[in-house]
Design an enzyme around this catalytic site. Structure first.
Site, PDB file in Angstrom:
ATOM      1  N   LYS A 130      87.222  59.026  57.216  1.00 26.16           N
ATOM      2  CA  LYS A 130      86.651  60.378  57.115  1.00 26.16           C
ATOM      3  C   LYS A 130      85.703  60.542  58.293  1.00 26.16           C
ATOM      4  CE  LYS A 130      84.460  63.406  53.659  1.00 26.16           C
ATOM      5  NZ  LYS A 130      85.429  64.496  53.680  1.00 26.16           N
TER       6      LYS A 130
HETATM    7  N1  PPE Z   1      91.141  65.749  52.490  1.00 27.16           N
HETATM    8  C1  PPE Z   1      90.203  66.182  53.368  1.00 27.16           C
HETATM    9  C2  PPE Z   1      90.635  66.511  54.750  1.00 27.16           C
HETATM   10  C3  PPE Z   1      88.880  66.297  52.965  1.00 27.16           C
HETATM   11  O1  PPE Z   1      87.974  66.715  53.836  1.00 27.16           O
HETATM   12  C4  PPE Z   1      88.532  65.994  51.631  1.00 27.16           C
HETATM   13  C5  PPE Z   1      87.124  66.115  51.162  1.00 27.16           C
HETATM   14  C6  PPE Z   1      89.535  65.548  50.746  1.00 27.16           C
HETATM   15  C7  PPE Z   1      90.821  65.421  51.223  1.00 27.16           C
HETATM   16  C8  PPE Z   1      89.232  65.165  49.329  1.00 27.16           C
HETATM   17  O2  PPE Z   1      88.522  63.955  49.272  1.00 27.16           O
HETATM   18  P1  PPE Z   1      87.511  63.608  48.082  1.00 27.16           P
HETATM   19  O3  PPE Z   1      86.309  64.486  48.266  1.00 27.16           O
HETATM   20  O4  PPE Z   1      87.211  62.175  48.254  1.00 27.16           O
HETATM   21  O5  PPE Z   1      88.212  63.913  46.803  1.00 27.16           O
HETATM   22  N2  PPE Z   1      86.325  67.071  51.831  1.00 27.16           N
HETATM   23  C9  PPE Z   1      84.903  67.015  51.726  1.00 27.16           C
HETATM   24  C10 PPE Z   1      84.217  67.871  52.756  1.00 27.16           C
HETATM   25  C11 PPE Z   1      84.516  69.314  52.729  1.00 27.16           C
HETATM   26  C12 PPE Z   1      83.679  70.095  53.743  1.00 27.16           C
HETATM   27  O6  PPE Z   1      83.992  71.280  53.944  1.00 27.16           O
HETATM   28  O7  PPE Z   1      82.731  69.557  54.313  1.00 27.16           O
HETATM   29  C13 PPE Z   1      84.430  67.246  50.308  1.00 27.16           C
HETATM   30  O8  PPE Z   1      85.173  67.752  49.461  1.00 27.16           O
HETATM   31  O9  PPE Z   1      83.294  66.910  50.009  1.00 27.16           O
END
Ligand code: PPE
Length: 310
Positions: free
Chosen positions: A160
């Protein structure tokens, strides 16, 4: 006006500073080359007190992201975990969104990070519903992006890292410019990958499907939560390649993410999905998700870190 509470405190490489003092130099490595890895974690206001959802897994993923980018975090897992808890405690909101960020700091420039220090900051704010107040009940209208998610062996999707979000911004801005709330990106082979900030699931012939990690997706913690819950409920869960057109003919489609939680999708490219509203399986999983984060179900996986404010 800023959406932030500017009276908040930020954990900055080992100590708390006032919001206005949580600044870095413009010649820091991260500013020029996107050298950051980060997390997004929610803390919920539950009947038993504030509880952080799956903090352990988020901190673990932060360390994994850093490892992929050869960033040596100068704190232990436990120190970062505790700093996250402390950040919420000092700020005292009953619910909040937590943003731990690791970055290459100020020393010199040039792609090779050399002696630039690894800094860790943790900020927090109160973040409402990611895709709009109505989204969780009504569902959202999205498009398939004309932008592809990063190809394997280019930007590692399992990390990430801040730089991945340049791709995310292209997806999001294009979608918004065209009147959608979000975009769904395909991977470099043309299979469904993920949203700009969410994983994606479809309900197809009664099964729960989501793209595999090899489809350039973030290993989402909400994704993992939904897989776990779907199995608990007796659904067959398949991590499988999803051709674009399967989205249109799916019974239900929804996004998952720490920010987005479980958000139904009601149309894609102006094609109605299912009956055009939140589907029954999505609703079942969504309710169970909120039951877990609010501590209404037994915390059998140790997902909640309860906070005691002094
Ligand atoms: N894919 C991406 C590209 C992504 O950024 C997130 C989280 C996820 C999947 C889901 O991951 P998880 O949160 O572990 O279930 N995106 C984070 C940031 C968003 C933002 O705009 O900043 C979040 O949901 O916190």
């Amino acid at each position: 006006m800023s959406a932030f509470d500017e009276s908040a405190k930020v954990w900055f490489s080992g100590r708390f500073v006032d919001w206005k003092d949580a600044t870095i130099h413009v010649m820091s490595h991260a500013v020029h080359y996107g050298s950051t890895v980060f997390e997004g974690v929610r803390c919920y206001d539950t009947p038993k007190g504030s509880a952080i959802f799956r903090l352990k897994e988020h901190v673990k993923r932060l360390f994994n992201s850093a490892k992929i980018y050869r960033m040596d975090i100068p704190y232990t897992f436990q120190e970062v975990f505790d700093a996250c808890v402390e950040t919420l405690k000092v700020n005292g909101w009953p619910d909040a969104y937590l943003r731990p960020l690791v970055f290459r700091g100020y020393h010199s420039l040039g792609v090779y990070p050399g002696d630039c220090p690894i800094e860790v900051v943790i900020g927090a704010w109160q973040w409402g519903k990611y895709l709009g107040e109505e989204a969780l009940a009504a569902g959202v209208d999205v498009r398939v992006s004309s932008w592809t998610r990063m190809a394997p062996n280019t930007f590692p999707a399992l990390a990430k890292c801040g730089a991945n979000y340049m791709n995310s911004q292209l997806i999001k801005m294009e979608a918004m410019a065209d009147g959608y709330i979000e975009g769904i990106a395909l991977d470099s082979n043309g299979y469904v990958s993920e949203g700009s900030g969410e994983n994606i699931f479809i309900i197809f012939d009664g099964d729960v499907l989501t793209p595999p990690l090899g489809a350039s997706v973030l290993p989402g913690i909400t994704r993992d939560t939904v897989i776990t819950m779907a199995e608990e409920l007796g659904y067959t869960v398949k991590e499988s390649l999803i051709p674009r057109e399967m989205l249109y003919i799916a019974d239900e489609v929804f996004f998952t993410g720490s920010a987005a939680e479980v958000t139904p999708i009601r149309s894609i490219d102006r094609i109605t999905i299912g009956s055009g509203c939140r589907g029954p399986v999505t609703e079942e999983l969504q309710q169970r998700f909120f039951a877990y984060v609010n501590g209404e179900l037994p915390d059998s996986y140790g997902w909640l870190t309860y906070m005691k404010f002094n």
